[in-house]
Write a protein that holds these residues in place. Sequence first.
Motif, PDB file in Angstrom:
ATOM      1  N   UNK A  18       0.839  -1.196   0.000  1.00  0.00           N
ATOM      2  CA  UNK A  18       0.000   0.000   0.000  1.00  0.00           C
ATOM      3  C   UNK A  18       0.874   1.246   0.000  1.00  0.00           C
ATOM      4  N   UNK A  19       0.266   2.370  -0.363  1.00  0.00           N
ATOM      5  CA  UNK A  19       1.010   3.608  -0.583  1.00  0.00           C
ATOM      6  C   UNK A  19       0.287   4.788   0.043  1.00  0.00           C
ATOM      7  N   UNK A  20       1.065   5.716   0.591  1.00  0.00           N
ATOM      8  CA  UNK A  20       0.541   6.999   1.063  1.00  0.00           C
ATOM      9  C   UNK A  20       1.524   8.086   0.648  1.00  0.00           C
ATOM     10  N   UNK A  21       1.017   9.296   0.397  1.00  0.00           N
ATOM     11  CA  UNK A  21       1.853  10.362  -0.144  1.00  0.00           C
ATOM     12  C   UNK A  21       1.792  11.614   0.726  1.00  0.00           C
ATOM     13  N   UNK A  22       2.937  12.300   0.790  1.00  0.00           N
ATOM     14  CA  UNK A  22       3.030  13.607   1.454  1.00  0.00           C
ATOM     15  C   UNK A  22       3.646  14.561   0.450  1.00  0.00           C
ATOM     16  N   UNK A  23       2.896  15.572   0.042  1.00  0.00           N
ATOM     17  CA  UNK A  23       3.351  16.469  -1.018  1.00  0.00           C
ATOM     18  C   UNK A  23       3.388  17.912  -0.543  1.00  0.00           C
TER      19      UNK A  23
END
Length: 242
Positions: A18-23
């Motif tokens: 699974x993936x999570x993003x911080x931009x």
Amino acid sequence: MYEHAAHVGHLLRLANATLATAESCTGGLLAHLITEVPGSSDYFLGGVVSYSNAAKMALLGVREATLAEHGAVSEPTAREMAEGVRARFQSTIGVGITGIAGPEGGTPEKPVGLVYIGVSTPTHTIVRRFVWQTGDRSANKLASALAALDSIAHEVREIMSNEWMPIRVEAEMAPGGLLRPLAFEVHGQRHVVGDVGRRQTDALGRQHIMVMTPPNRLWELVYDPQTQTWYLAKGPDRSALV
């Protein structure tokens, strides 16, 4: 560009990851590209657009000392963003992007187009540095998002080629307080456990369990009670993971 995101999604599915993003500088563009792929909810847990320093600290756990010493656009900040979003969403992989999209805000030490991309996995965090020469804000954002997708793909391949691979396992508590695997998934295929064989606990407290699935296929599963994560260590399909 969407082909990049679809390829990353395919790899995440293969790895059961699974993936999570911080931009920051990309303003959510990476999450947009990922979610343009149908079925991306299978592997994409969510994202944070932490544009301000306050948001980076409050939402991702970036340390005030890191921002004060290194600045928002830096390797340490990208690292803490990636690790922070992975911890917040409990994802296999966390990504942090911070940079100077332009056309203003650059300095000789940190020019317009400078971007740091951090990717955090269960075993390590890497940060890559880029300096885009596009001269265009939108182009810098897109180049950063595409570079992040390439970095994710690289790390997912690393996960799949490592000795252990995270997998989904159905288990029950057997008499004596021992976990008994009932079934598990590899590459989306469900395997039902027939027999459970040798067990041992390693120096880090992880349980190694040998199981048999029809027709006489032997696997070694590992359960880490610290992270409550199951891994495939050995099995007849390991060659397909590389």
